[in-house]
Design a protein around this motif. Sequence first.
Motif, PDB file in Angstrom:
ATOM      1  N   ARG A 276      71.206  26.836  40.972  1.00 33.42           N
ATOM      2  CA  ARG A 276      71.305  25.608  41.771  1.00 33.42           C
ATOM      3  C   ARG A 276      70.043  25.415  42.612  1.00 33.42           C
ATOM      4  N   ALA A 277      68.958  26.053  42.210  1.00 37.10           N
ATOM      5  CA  ALA A 277      67.710  25.931  42.971  1.00 37.10           C
ATOM      6  C   ALA A 277      66.530  26.195  42.048  1.00 37.10           C
ATOM      7  N   LEU A 278      65.351  25.776  42.487  1.00 31.36           N
ATOM      8  CA  LEU A 278      64.150  25.989  41.686  1.00 31.36           C
ATOM      9  C   LEU A 278      62.948  26.149  42.604  1.00 31.36           C
ATOM     10  N   ARG A 279      61.901  26.687  42.022  1.00 29.37           N
ATOM     11  CA  ARG A 279      60.605  26.787  42.692  1.00 29.37           C
ATOM     12  C   ARG A 279      59.525  26.387  41.717  1.00 29.37           C
TER      13      ARG A 279
ATOM     14  N   ALA B 243      63.528  29.005  37.760  1.00 27.20           N
ATOM     15  CA  ALA B 243      64.911  28.729  38.152  1.00 27.20           C
ATOM     16  C   ALA B 243      65.370  29.828  39.097  1.00 27.20           C
ATOM     17  N   LEU B 244      66.139  29.457  40.113  1.00 26.37           N
ATOM     18  CA  LEU B 244      66.603  30.414  41.109  1.00 26.37           C
ATOM     19  C   LEU B 244      68.124  30.387  41.203  1.00 26.37           C
ATOM     20  N   THR B 245      68.719  31.551  41.302  1.00 22.07           N
ATOM     21  CA  THR B 245      70.177  31.625  41.497  1.00 22.07           C
ATOM     22  C   THR B 245      70.533  31.810  42.966  1.00 22.07           C
TER      23      THR B 245
ATOM     24  N   VAL C 209      56.880  24.442  46.113  1.00 18.20           N
ATOM     25  CA  VAL C 209      57.977  23.530  46.435  1.00 18.20           C
ATOM     26  C   VAL C 209      59.289  24.141  45.948  1.00 18.20           C
ATOM     27  N   TYR C 210      60.208  24.320  46.870  1.00 19.04           N
ATOM     28  CA  TYR C 210      61.562  24.782  46.553  1.00 19.04           C
ATOM     29  C   TYR C 210      62.511  23.592  46.676  1.00 19.04           C
ATOM     30  N   VAL C 211      63.423  23.479  45.725  1.00 16.54           N
ATOM     31  CA  VAL C 211      64.474  22.472  45.786  1.00 16.54           C
ATOM     32  C   VAL C 211      65.802  23.193  45.620  1.00 16.54           C
ATOM     33  N   MET C 212      66.748  22.937  46.520  1.00 20.85           N
ATOM     34  CA  MET C 212      68.025  23.630  46.414  1.00 20.85           C
ATOM     35  C   MET C 212      69.199  22.695  46.654  1.00 20.85           C
TER      36      MET C 212
ATOM     37  N   SER D 250      57.350  17.428  35.568  1.00 21.71           N
ATOM     38  CA  SER D 250      58.698  17.613  36.095  1.00 21.71           C
ATOM     39  C   SER D 250      59.281  18.948  35.648  1.00 21.71           C
ATOM     40  N   TYR D 251      60.332  19.332  36.337  1.00 21.34           N
ATOM     41  CA  TYR D 251      61.072  20.546  35.991  1.00 21.34           C
ATOM     42  C   TYR D 251      62.491  20.375  36.495  1.00 21.34           C
ATOM     43  N   ALA D 252      63.464  20.766  35.669  1.00 22.19           N
ATOM     44  CA  ALA D 252      64.873  20.631  36.040  1.00 22.19           C
ATOM     45  C   ALA D 252      65.644  21.862  35.601  1.00 22.19           C
TER      46      ALA D 252
END
Length: 312
Positions: A185-188, A176-178, A200-203, A157-159
């Motif tokens: 508020r986003a990650l890859r 982590a992505l800004t 996988v990107y989550v935003m 996992s990653y948060a």
Amino acid sequence: MIDVTTTPTSRRRSSARAGRVIAGVGVVILVLVVCVWVPGIVGTAAAAVLPWWGLALAILVALALVLARRVTLVLLAPILVWALAMLPSAPGLAAGAPAQSTPLEIVSQNVRAHSGGAAASAAELADMSADVIALTELDGDSLEAARETLAAAYPHSYAIGTVAVWSRYPIADAQALTLGLDWKRALRVVVNAPDGDLAVYVMHAASVRPGVQQERDTMLSGIADAVASDSAESIVVVGDFNAASADPALSAVRSRLDWVRPTDGTLGLTWPAALPLARIDHVFVRGLTVLESTTARVGNSDHLATVTTLAR
């Protein structure tokens, strides 16, 4: 005595009045539909209600057939324009799995911060046997609750910030992505799936309020730029975009990735969960085949979850 209210002349006048009203409403709907191509808050608002103008047009057509049939031809223009505006958001067809591929299911949900429902959502999503679970709008307590719920079945996992991802398969290169903002508020992550690595990107896009949507638009532009420069062969982007399917702010993302169409015959509306009116939770892919895409009601969030099965 002659009942003048039922004479042919009276009926023609009544039909003419009804026709003018129906035609006028049709023109108003036409203008409102055209607004979906206007950038900014106008397009955002128009996109949010776009599916429902189709219902309004259907009612107008029914009234025209009963009260003023000639006006039906006038309604063809708004109907055609509405259909054109809706076309990019129309349901799609499921594809067959490529030979010797291993399907991968990814689920995503906004769990509504401070609702106390993250653990329930996580447990129900895990019961679907998903391979990757992405959650957004997490606060500290809900993140910890989800971690405890998913730890055994999803060891990787990653948060960061309000977003997190869990996977049955190993995760590498977590970032982590800004996306243009001052906070994350986003990650890859890269998921080492059986058929090969998957980016996988989550935003969790910033919220939209009247006169305040620049931060959301900045994030949507930022995710488009991020995937455009991503060299990964296979990419999936999931999360809460706070933008309806036809929102012009999504055009940059759509130009770089394939929008995943619901394959269950619906429009895949996700919010609000009690009576979904708009699809603001999306899935975009590149280099992947969509085997199935639907929504599911899990936990007590005000968003439905997106459930997508992919293959390479």
